[in-house]
Scaffold this motif. Structure first.
Motif, PDB file in Angstrom:
ATOM      1  N   MET A   1       0.819  -1.167   0.219  1.00  0.00           N
ATOM      2  CA  MET A   1       0.346  -0.063   0.099  1.00  0.00           C
ATOM      3  C   MET A   1       1.084   1.591  -0.228  1.00  0.00           C
ATOM      4  N   LYS A   2       0.310   2.277  -0.516  1.00  0.00           N
ATOM      5  CA  LYS A   2       1.242   3.535  -0.773  1.00  0.00           C
ATOM      6  C   LYS A   2       0.928   4.512  -0.182  1.00  0.00           C
ATOM      7  N   GLY A   3       2.063   5.092   0.610  1.00  0.00           N
ATOM      8  CA  GLY A   3       2.194   6.246   2.004  1.00  0.00           C
ATOM      9  C   GLY A   3       1.052   7.466   1.707  1.00  0.00           C
ATOM     10  N   ARG A   4       0.610   7.824   2.603  1.00  0.00           N
ATOM     11  CA  ARG A   4      -0.235   8.806   2.643  1.00  0.00           C
ATOM     12  C   ARG A   4       1.309  10.756   1.845  1.00  0.00           C
ATOM     13  N   THR A   5       0.859  11.225   1.325  1.00  0.00           N
ATOM     14  CA  THR A   5       1.512  12.498   1.287  1.00  0.00           C
ATOM     15  C   THR A   5       0.345  13.321   1.314  1.00  0.00           C
ATOM     16  N   ASP A   6       1.292  14.859   2.472  1.00  0.00           N
ATOM     17  CA  ASP A   6       0.770  15.727   2.672  1.00  0.00           C
ATOM     18  C   ASP A   6       1.130  17.021   3.133  1.00  0.00           C
ATOM     19  N   ILE A   7       1.665  18.022   2.451  1.00  0.00           N
ATOM     20  CA  ILE A   7       1.620  19.130   1.926  1.00  0.00           C
ATOM     21  C   ILE A   7       0.950  19.919   3.488  1.00  0.00           C
ATOM     22  N   VAL A   8       1.863  20.791   4.110  1.00  0.00           N
ATOM     23  CA  VAL A   8       1.022  21.863   5.317  1.00  0.00           C
ATOM     24  C   VAL A   8       1.924  23.474   5.223  1.00  0.00           C
ATOM     25  N   ILE A   9       1.032  24.134   4.668  1.00  0.00           N
ATOM     26  CA  ILE A   9       1.227  25.301   3.666  1.00  0.00           C
ATOM     27  C   ILE A   9       0.783  26.534   5.319  1.00  0.00           C
ATOM     28  N   GLY A  10       1.587  27.418   5.249  1.00  0.00           N
ATOM     29  CA  GLY A  10       1.223  28.542   5.422  1.00  0.00           C
ATOM     30  C   GLY A  10      -0.160  29.279   5.246  1.00  0.00           C
ATOM     31  N   VAL A  11      -1.209  30.116   5.046  1.00  0.00           N
ATOM     32  CA  VAL A  11      -1.943  30.437   4.150  1.00  0.00           C
ATOM     33  C   VAL A  11      -1.416  32.295   4.640  1.00  0.00           C
ATOM     34  N   GLN A  12      -1.520  32.465   5.330  1.00  0.00           N
ATOM     35  CA  GLN A  12      -1.008  33.840   5.370  1.00  0.00           C
ATOM     36  C   GLN A  12       0.498  34.985   5.330  1.00  0.00           C
ATOM     37  N   TRP A  13       0.178  35.483   6.210  1.00  0.00           N
ATOM     38  CA  TRP A  13       2.176  35.946   5.733  1.00  0.00           C
ATOM     39  C   TRP A  13       3.044  35.194   6.638  1.00  0.00           C
ATOM     40  N   PHE A 207      15.359  13.119  -3.283  1.00  0.00           N
ATOM     41  CA  PHE A 207      13.784  12.588  -3.769  1.00  0.00           C
ATOM     42  C   PHE A 207      14.189  11.121  -3.719  1.00  0.00           C
ATOM     43  N   LEU A 208      14.901  10.151  -3.614  1.00  0.00           N
ATOM     44  CA  LEU A 208      15.254   8.895  -3.686  1.00  0.00           C
ATOM     45  C   LEU A 208      14.018   8.255  -2.130  1.00  0.00           C
ATOM     46  N   GLU A 209      14.626   9.555  -1.171  1.00  0.00           N
ATOM     47  CA  GLU A 209      13.954   9.064   0.231  1.00  0.00           C
ATOM     48  C   GLU A 209      12.612   8.647   0.646  1.00  0.00           C
ATOM     49  N   ILE A 210      12.240   9.910   0.160  1.00  0.00           N
ATOM     50  CA  ILE A 210      10.515  10.765  -0.284  1.00  0.00           C
ATOM     51  C   ILE A 210      10.295   9.513  -1.246  1.00  0.00           C
ATOM     52  N   ASP A 211      10.601   9.157  -2.549  1.00  0.00           N
ATOM     53  CA  ASP A 211      10.143   7.978  -3.102  1.00  0.00           C
ATOM     54  C   ASP A 211      10.064   7.089  -2.714  1.00  0.00           C
ATOM     55  N   GLU A 212      10.645   5.951  -2.017  1.00  0.00           N
ATOM     56  CA  GLU A 212      11.189   5.119  -1.515  1.00  0.00           C
ATOM     57  C   GLU A 212       9.991   4.895  -0.054  1.00  0.00           C
ATOM     58  N   ALA A 213       9.862   5.819   0.692  1.00  0.00           N
ATOM     59  CA  ALA A 213       9.271   5.606   1.421  1.00  0.00           C
ATOM     60  C   ALA A 213       7.641   5.288   1.289  1.00  0.00           C
ATOM     61  N   VAL A 214       7.430   6.246   0.584  1.00  0.00           N
ATOM     62  CA  VAL A 214       6.022   6.431   0.150  1.00  0.00           C
ATOM     63  C   VAL A 214       5.790   4.929  -0.707  1.00  0.00           C
ATOM     64  N   ARG A 215       6.228   4.492  -1.285  1.00  0.00           N
ATOM     65  CA  ARG A 215       6.152   3.022  -2.534  1.00  0.00           C
ATOM     66  C   ARG A 215       5.771   2.240  -1.482  1.00  0.00           C
ATOM     67  N   GLY A 216       6.872   1.994  -0.063  1.00  0.00           N
ATOM     68  CA  GLY A 216       7.081   1.311   0.822  1.00  0.00           C
ATOM     69  C   GLY A 216       5.605   1.643   1.678  1.00  0.00           C
ATOM     70  N   GLY A 217       4.740   2.648   1.739  1.00  0.00           N
ATOM     71  CA  GLY A 217       3.712   2.208   2.645  1.00  0.00           C
ATOM     72  C   GLY A 217       4.179   3.375   3.980  1.00  0.00           C
ATOM     73  N   ARG A 218       5.143   3.857   3.809  1.00  0.00           N
ATOM     74  CA  ARG A 218       4.947   5.133   4.937  1.00  0.00           C
ATOM     75  C   ARG A 218       5.017   5.921   4.489  1.00  0.00           C
ATOM     76  N   ASN A 219       3.715   7.613   4.949  1.00  0.00           N
ATOM     77  CA  ASN A 219       3.607   8.564   5.037  1.00  0.00           C
ATOM     78  C   ASN A 219       3.970   9.375   5.079  1.00  0.00           C
ATOM     79  N   VAL A 220       4.130  10.682   4.418  1.00  0.00           N
ATOM     80  CA  VAL A 220       5.727  11.599   4.444  1.00  0.00           C
ATOM     81  C   VAL A 220       4.512  12.985   3.946  1.00  0.00           C
ATOM     82  N   LEU A 221       4.975  13.750   5.025  1.00  0.00           N
ATOM     83  CA  LEU A 221       5.208  15.648   5.349  1.00  0.00           C
ATOM     84  C   LEU A 221       6.225  16.189   4.182  1.00  0.00           C
ATOM     85  N   PHE A 222       5.557  17.014   4.181  1.00  0.00           N
ATOM     86  CA  PHE A 222       5.844  18.237   3.573  1.00  0.00           C
ATOM     87  C   PHE A 222       5.435  19.518   4.328  1.00  0.00           C
ATOM     88  N   GLU A 223       6.864  19.940   5.230  1.00  0.00           N
ATOM     89  CA  GLU A 223       6.401  21.275   5.740  1.00  0.00           C
ATOM     90  C   GLU A 223       7.215  22.291   5.429  1.00  0.00           C
TER      91      GLU A 223
END
Ligand code: IMP
Length: 428
Positions: A1-13, A207-223
């Protein structure tokens, strides 16, 4: 199963309290990624009731068993990076595996000096109010293709060649434009080699660290650091930072394709703040601004500067929803509004006598914008003990719903107090 990927972004300043949302998502992420910015950011992380402030390290660094990635889009000040790692070691903390992209650019000593000299030379009204961390000059060199990348620090010959060419230009700028002293090549070269020796084991294919994590079912958070309205393209240019905090930046700043992102979560304060210069339509210069500043503890984490404060701006929120493709909003610091009889919320701008509901992409237009407000009743009670949406007083629920209805995205998390547990989760 593929890991979930989320981006957390500031909306204001910036300074929206992204740390609270990152905390929630980092707990079940396998990899936490910083994709832009540098030591201009200040992220507060609370783990096991202990508080940490990171400028460069991703927030997952305190979880052993996770990986943290500093992506190619980040600009690294190695002194800050090592200080943060040493600080954690001194507190007896074990850290996550850290992978630094070979392609990340290095903030060199001349970047910080030129950042401060350039800011000092700007006349009143044109000052940006930078953090002085060398961010703009470092990104300028990246795009000028004369930057020093992390990989260069471990290649002494390449470093010698690149640094000697770049330093010649920088010394001309320092001496001929600013009348400052030139910098010594050997001193910077030796410093950079020492950085490289320490950084070598961290360098890798981020980029590989991220790719392998997602393919391996681990979630990735982009902060994300900074925020939408500070984005170099989509922010209130020129009063912006020099990187791409918006959702697209997470992809280019880490080497991850947009089709693989599952959710983009925007973090907005229940009111609005800004540090540094530039237009801010809902800014309150009087008592209201002061009350927000004092109650919200609105002083910069990186520079200690008092933040400019004002009412929530739904025109800006709508813009952030659109340019980032937000799937949900996290609304922080709702409790700061506890004491107000009435709460204003900006629903449109008046520019040159015309009403518009969309955020102008022209900064000159934005500078003329006068806020058009809706006024909602305050709730006048302490909401910090509420843990579910239904426990909030009706007026607070109405305020949140008003934001939801206008932004057309769900509010998935609400911050109601300073502690990490002072959080209402609604689907995140
Ligand atoms: P720089 O990023 O240091 O070049 O500063 C450019 C602008 O971005 C200034 O107005 C800074 O105050 C603002 N800025 C940079 N980083 C942050 C942050 O983490 N939070 C809020 N504002 C920031």
């Amino acid at each position: 199963m593929k890991g979930r990927t989320d981006i957390v972004i500031g909306v204001q300043w910036g300074d929206e309290g992204k740390g609270r949302v990152v905390d929630v998502l980092a707990a079940d992420a396998g990899v936490v990624v910083r994709y832009q910015g540098g030591a201009n950011a200040g992220h507060t992380v609370v783990v096991d009731n202990e508080k940490y402030v990171f400028h460069l390290l991703p927030s997952g660094i305190l979880y052993t068993g996770k990986s943290c990635v500093i992506g190619n889009g980040v600009v690294i000040d190695p002194d800050t990076l090592f200080e943060e790692l040493d600080g954690l070691a001194a507190r007896g903390k074990k850290t996550a595996k850290l992978v630094v992209s070979h392609a990340a650019h290095i903030v060199m000593p001349y970047h910080k000096i030129i950042d401060k000299l350039a800011e000092g030379a700007r006349s009143e009204g044109t000052k940006i109010g930078t953090t002085g961390r060398g961010i703009g000059p470092c990104y300028a060199d990246k795009y000028e293709r004369i930057g020093i990348r992390a990989e260069d620090l471990v290649n002494p010959d390449v470093l010698r060649d690149k640094l000697s060419r770049t330093l010649k230009i920088k010394n001309d700028i320092l001496t001929k434009i600013y009348g400052a002293d030139p910098l010594d090549f050997d001193e910077i070269y030796e410093k950079a080699l020492a950085w490289g020796r320490r950084m070598e084991p961290m360098l890798g294919d981020a980029f590989l660290e991220i790719d392998e994590a997602v393919r391996g079912g681990r979630n990735v958070l982009f902060e994300g650091a900074q925020a939408t309205l500070l984005d170099i393209d989509h922010g209130t240019y020129p009063f912006v930072t020099s990187s791409s905090p918006c959702a697209g930046g997470a992809c280019t700043g880490s080497g991850f394709g947009p089709s693989r992102i599952d959710r983009s979560i925007g973090v907005a304060k229940a009111y609005c703040t800004r540090v540094g210069e530039g237009p801010f339509p809902t800014e309150e210069m009087g008592e209201v601004g002061e009350e927000l500043r004092q109650k919200g503890g609105e002083f910069g984490a990186t520079t200690g500067r008092p933040r400019r404060c004002g009412w929530c701006d739904l025109v800006a929120v709508d813009y952030a929803v659109k340019v980032n493709g937000l799937d949900g909003l996290a609304l922080t610091k709702l409790d700061v509004l506890d004491g107000f009889d009435e709460i204003k919320i900006c629903t449109a701008y008046e520019i040159d006598g015309k009403i518009r509901k969309t955020f102008p992409s022209s900064c000159a237009e934005l500078a003329k914008a006068k806020p058009v407000y809706a006024t909602l009743p305050g709730w006048k009670c302490d909401i910090s003990k509420c843990r579910t949406f239904d426990e909030l007083p009706q007026a607070a629920r109405d305020y949140v719903k008003y934001i939801e209805d206008n932004a057309e995205v769900p509010v998935v998390l609400i911050g109601v107090g300073a502690g990490r547990e002072d959080t209402i989760r609604r689907g995140l």
